[in-house]
Write a protein that holds these residues in place. Structure first.
Motif, PDB file in Angstrom:
ATOM      1  N   VAL A  10       7.384  17.838  -9.357  1.00  0.00           N
ATOM      2  CA  VAL A  10       7.005  16.133  -9.784  1.00  0.00           C
ATOM      3  C   VAL A  10       7.640  15.301  -8.694  1.00  0.00           C
ATOM      4  O   VAL A  10       8.674  15.454  -8.898  1.00  0.00           O
ATOM      5  CB  VAL A  10       6.692  15.899 -11.120  1.00  0.00           C
ATOM      6  N   GLN A  11       6.954  14.281  -8.900  1.00  0.00           N
ATOM      7  CA  GLN A  11       7.660  13.244  -8.102  1.00  0.00           C
ATOM      8  C   GLN A  11       8.330  11.948  -9.235  1.00  0.00           C
ATOM      9  O   GLN A  11       7.710  11.637 -10.076  1.00  0.00           O
ATOM     10  CB  GLN A  11       6.574  12.091  -6.971  1.00  0.00           C
ATOM     11  N   SER A  12       9.658  11.684  -8.941  1.00  0.00           N
ATOM     12  CA  SER A  12       9.981  10.686 -10.065  1.00  0.00           C
ATOM     13  C   SER A  12       9.216   9.218  -9.768  1.00  0.00           C
ATOM     14  O   SER A  12       8.663   8.943  -7.832  1.00  0.00           O
ATOM     15  CB  SER A  12      11.806  10.086  -9.755  1.00  0.00           C
ATOM     16  N   THR A  32      -1.856   2.902  -8.290  1.00  0.00           N
ATOM     17  CA  THR A  32      -0.829   2.589  -9.142  1.00  0.00           C
ATOM     18  C   THR A  32      -1.806   2.543 -10.766  1.00  0.00           C
ATOM     19  O   THR A  32      -2.722   1.839 -11.364  1.00  0.00           O
ATOM     20  CB  THR A  32      -0.517   1.098  -9.288  1.00  0.00           C
ATOM     21  N   THR A  33      -1.098   3.802 -11.519  1.00  0.00           N
ATOM     22  CA  THR A  33      -2.120   3.790 -13.158  1.00  0.00           C
ATOM     23  C   THR A  33      -1.580   2.440 -13.849  1.00  0.00           C
ATOM     24  O   THR A  33      -0.391   1.476 -13.777  1.00  0.00           O
ATOM     25  CB  THR A  33      -1.664   4.465 -13.643  1.00  0.00           C
ATOM     26  N   TRP A  34      -3.188   1.940 -14.396  1.00  0.00           N
ATOM     27  CA  TRP A  34      -2.409   1.037 -15.450  1.00  0.00           C
ATOM     28  C   TRP A  34      -1.390   1.242 -16.510  1.00  0.00           C
ATOM     29  O   TRP A  34      -2.242   2.037 -16.976  1.00  0.00           O
ATOM     30  CB  TRP A  34      -3.910   0.189 -16.354  1.00  0.00           C
ATOM     31  N   VAL A  51       1.065  -1.337   0.048  1.00  0.00           N
ATOM     32  CA  VAL A  51       0.161  -0.346   0.115  1.00  0.00           C
ATOM     33  C   VAL A  51       0.409   1.458   0.172  1.00  0.00           C
ATOM     34  O   VAL A  51       2.037   1.198  -0.176  1.00  0.00           O
ATOM     35  CB  VAL A  51      -1.492   0.161   0.887  1.00  0.00           C
ATOM     36  N   HIS A  52       0.144   2.640  -0.219  1.00  0.00           N
ATOM     37  CA  HIS A  52       1.288   3.147  -0.085  1.00  0.00           C
ATOM     38  C   HIS A  52       2.010   4.021   1.380  1.00  0.00           C
ATOM     39  O   HIS A  52       0.743   3.447   2.217  1.00  0.00           O
ATOM     40  CB  HIS A  52       0.049   5.085  -0.620  1.00  0.00           C
ATOM     41  N   THR A  53       2.383   4.418   1.594  1.00  0.00           N
ATOM     42  CA  THR A  53       2.958   4.894   2.197  1.00  0.00           C
ATOM     43  C   THR A  53       1.890   6.491   4.103  1.00  0.00           C
ATOM     44  O   THR A  53       2.033   6.391   4.769  1.00  0.00           O
ATOM     45  CB  THR A  53       4.507   5.562   2.702  1.00  0.00           C
TER      46      THR A  53
END
Ligand SMILES: N[C@@H](CCC(=O)N[C@@H](CS)C(=O)NCC(=O)O)C(=O)O
Lengths: 329, 340
Positions: free
Chosen positions: B149-151, B103-105, B39-41
């Protein structure tokens, strides 16, 4: 001393033969281990449906890079994006090495100053900057640039030089004439700017490394026998000439080898720049890794880049060391 | 480069190669007694832990439903918080059984990372967050602007595409860590911060000193179907993960809720409801699960609509409209293949 005869040297039981044998065995073992790991990795990746290979380097990168020394467009291939990253790494490392050497030398010499305040300041500087982890220093400088400096619209200016959240902007020769920076809607327009990311990385590297270089220079100078200085004084050489002609040439012998490792450190420490958004080779590799999923490949590229830069720095410094080494008589 | 990547590299280098191991995931989950869920933090509305270590969010709810369907207990989830950069390696290396982390498909991820996306939990799009005082009303007005932006996300490329298409010449400043990216934005280094619109709502709500000082611009510049993914090579587990999500969506379509599911299971004569609740056909058996797998899932977290309303909907701090995530027969895109 009796030399062993040629025949004896090459008998099966001779030390030379056994030595050679062990070398061959060692090379084979290492070679096999490398082959085994590489082969196994590829097999496992294939079994898990993870694609691999360096072919992706020829495909379009598809992402912009904030600052670049060469013209770069998002439709350029990945290898070019990597090149931009490598050049950004080299830019901050080379400028960093230059400035840190200058600073460090002054610091080292300052430790022998007749003036107690100068001595004390140099000492305090050294102890502060070499004892705070470099990542913290980078974050600190970045904070200074982004939090403390005014927004783009109202920069602090000294003549045509501007400081703002857009970084350090200065006049620059653009298309055949001097262009002076002025605040635009979202960024500085005209002139040239060093971004806060670049400035913060550079300052972090310079302040940290110059403290170490200062110590190296101090130790180098301290290693020159007192008699040398006394002799120079007796000859009536002025202080400046004493430093340039007598102390430094001898001190350099002691200084250069440890200085080489500081130069290597600057290059390697510049990889911490990702933490504050500077697009160095690690940052580009991270993005590429995530866009393509080629983890093993991208990490190998990073390792290769640092290996090559480190080895060339070391080679150059060794050559220089030989050149300045005083021939013992 | 992070620890997970390195450990994956080591695992790949040392493990004895073997073919895909079908059916293994379900067995190992039953044996361990828990589902390892990436999961996300900490992204409010999607997945975040409170001070007692209890997780909530729409991504978390999906994991709970999955654990309920598979193990009969929604609490049998081992949450593995992952950063954007770690997530795929964690799945590839077998550290987690399912990745449920906004998460993008995309084709590249689906086809080349050794994983399979199972569906879409949240239809999203990438947006821009700007300070209200900058008076920017449209992303098209941000010519030459620096954007944080975040990498490790889909966002960098979308930003580039949008900037190119509209000749905006935006300058990305790319950070590895989300905290650094949002920190730089809030300090004023960037004119805008960009990520999924749902992520922006969450960042604004959690990170901003005063959320009202920041606005999300109307333009959505990309399609971001966010959904869970499983490792490739285990079709049985892939099917289970898919159908738990479809089941939650279909449960909403047929008004099966957390409150009424047990009652409906006992009393309903509607053939569709009887199938979903396992009263007629045994769909569970086909998947390798208990007959009442969907009853347990809905009992644990409610249907898809309830998950949405509880975590991200208009009554939550995130206040996201149902929009694209409405049922297909209510103007949205959520359309589950039938359980039959
Ligand atoms: N949906 C996009 C973006 C998802 C994403 O990772 N968003 C960022 C911003 S909300 C994030 O989660 N960062 C947190 C982290 O890396 O820990 C993707 O799949 O790439």
């Amino acid at each position: 001393m009796r030399r062993p005869s040629a025949r004896k040297r090459w008998s099966w039981r001779s030390q030379a033969f056994r030595g050679l044998l062990w070398q061959v065995v060692a090379v084979l073992l290492v070679g096999f281990a490398v082959w085994f790991l590489a082969h196994n990795t590829l097999e496992n990746m294939r079994a898990r449906g993870i694609q691999s290979g360096f072919d992706f380097l020829k495909g379009p990168a598809g992402f912009d890079i904030g600052e670049s020394l060469i013209p770069y467009d998002a439709l350029d291939p990945y290898w070019k994006a990597f090149l931009v990253g490598i050049l950004n790494t080299l830019r901050v490392a080379i400028i960093g090495i230059g400035v840190a050497t200058l600073f460090g030398t002054l610091l080292g010499i300052g430790r022998f100053s007749a003036n107690a305040i100068v001595r004390g300041l140099c000492y305090a500087y050294t102890e502060t900057f070499r004892n705070v982890p470099i990542l913290l220093q980078l974050l600190f400088w970045y904070l200074v640039f982004t939090e403390v400096l005014p927004p783009v619209a109202e920069p602090v200016s000294v003549g045509p030089f501007l400081l703002s959240k857009a970084g350090f902007s200065f006049p620059w020769w653009v298309e055949g004439r001097w262009s002076v920076p002025a605040p635009g809607a979202f960024s500085m327009e005209g002139g040239a700017s060093a971004t806060p990311e670049f400035m913060a990385v550079l300052m972090g590297l310079v302040f940290y490394t110059s403290a170490f270089i200062g110590e190296i220079v101090r130790a180098g100078i301290a290693a020159v026998p007192k008699g040398q200085v006394e002799a120079a004084s007796a000859l009536g050489l002025p202080r400046g000439l004493q430093v340039r002609k007598v102390i430094l040439p001898q001190a350099l012998r002691v200084i250069i080898p440890p200085l080489t490792s500081q130069y290597l450190n600057i290059t390697k420490n510049s990889s911490l720049a990702v933490a504050i958004g500077y697009p160095d080779v690690v940052s580009i590799a991270n993005t590429s890794l995530n866009n393509t999923g080629r983890a093993v490949e991208c990490i190998s590229i990073i390792m290769l880049v640092y290996l090559v830069t480190s080895l060339s720095t070391a080679l150059f410094m060794n050559w220089y060391n030989k050149r300045v080494a005083i021939q013992e008589r | 480069m992070n620890k997970t990547t390195v450990s994956l590299a080591i695992a790949l280098a040392l493990a004895v190669p073997f073919g895909a191991h079908a059916g293994k995931t379900l067995d190992s989950i039953k044996q361990k007694g828990q589902v390892a869920c990436g999961v996300h933090t900490g992204l409010s509305g999607f997945s975040q832990a409170d001070s007692q270590g209890n997780w909530d969010g729409i991504d978390v709810d999906y994991c709970k439903a999955l654990a309920a369907a598979v193990l009969g207990d929604a609490s049998k989830v081992k949450y593995v918080p992952l950063t954007a950069a770690q997530r795929f390696t964690a799945l590839q290396s077998g550290e987690i059984d399912i990745l449920s982390r906004n998460t993008t498909w995309t084709l590249t991820r689906d086809a080349s990372l050794g994983l399979n996306f199972i569906g879409t939990v949240y239809y999203d799009g990438q947006g821009f967050l700007v300070p209200a005082k900058s008076k920017v009303k449209s992303a098209k007005a941000m010519k030459g602007a620096t954007v944080c932006v975040q990498s490790g996300t889909t966002t960098e490329k979308n930003l580039t595409d949008y900037s190119r298409a509209n000749k905006l010449d935006m300058k990305p400043v790319v950070f590895e860590k989300i905290e650094a990216a949002t920190g730089a934005y809030f300090s004023g280094r960037c004119a805008a911060f960009t990520t999924d619109a749902s992520g922006l709502a969450s960042v604004r709500n959690k990170e901003a000193k005063n959320p009202a000082d920041h606005v999300i611009l109307p333009e959505l510049i990309s399609k971001e179907p966010l959904g869970p993914a499983v490792r490739r090579g285990d079709d049985e587990w892939f099917a289970i993960a898919k159908w738990v999500l479809f089941g939650l969506i279909e449960a909403e379509e047929y008004d099966i809720t957390q409150a009424n599911v047990e009652k409906l299971a006992a009393e309903s004569t509607d053939p569709v409801v009887m199938r979903i609740t396992g009263k007629s056909e045994d769909t569970g058996k086909l998947l390798g699960l208990d007959k009442d797998w969907m009853v347990k899932a809905v009992k644990a977290v409610g249907n898809y609509g309830e998950m949405f309303e509880r975590n991200v909907g208009p009554k939550t701090p995130l206040n996201l409209p149902r929009g694209l995530n409405n049922q297909w027969n209510k103007g949205g895109l959520q359309y589950a293949p039938p359980i039959r």
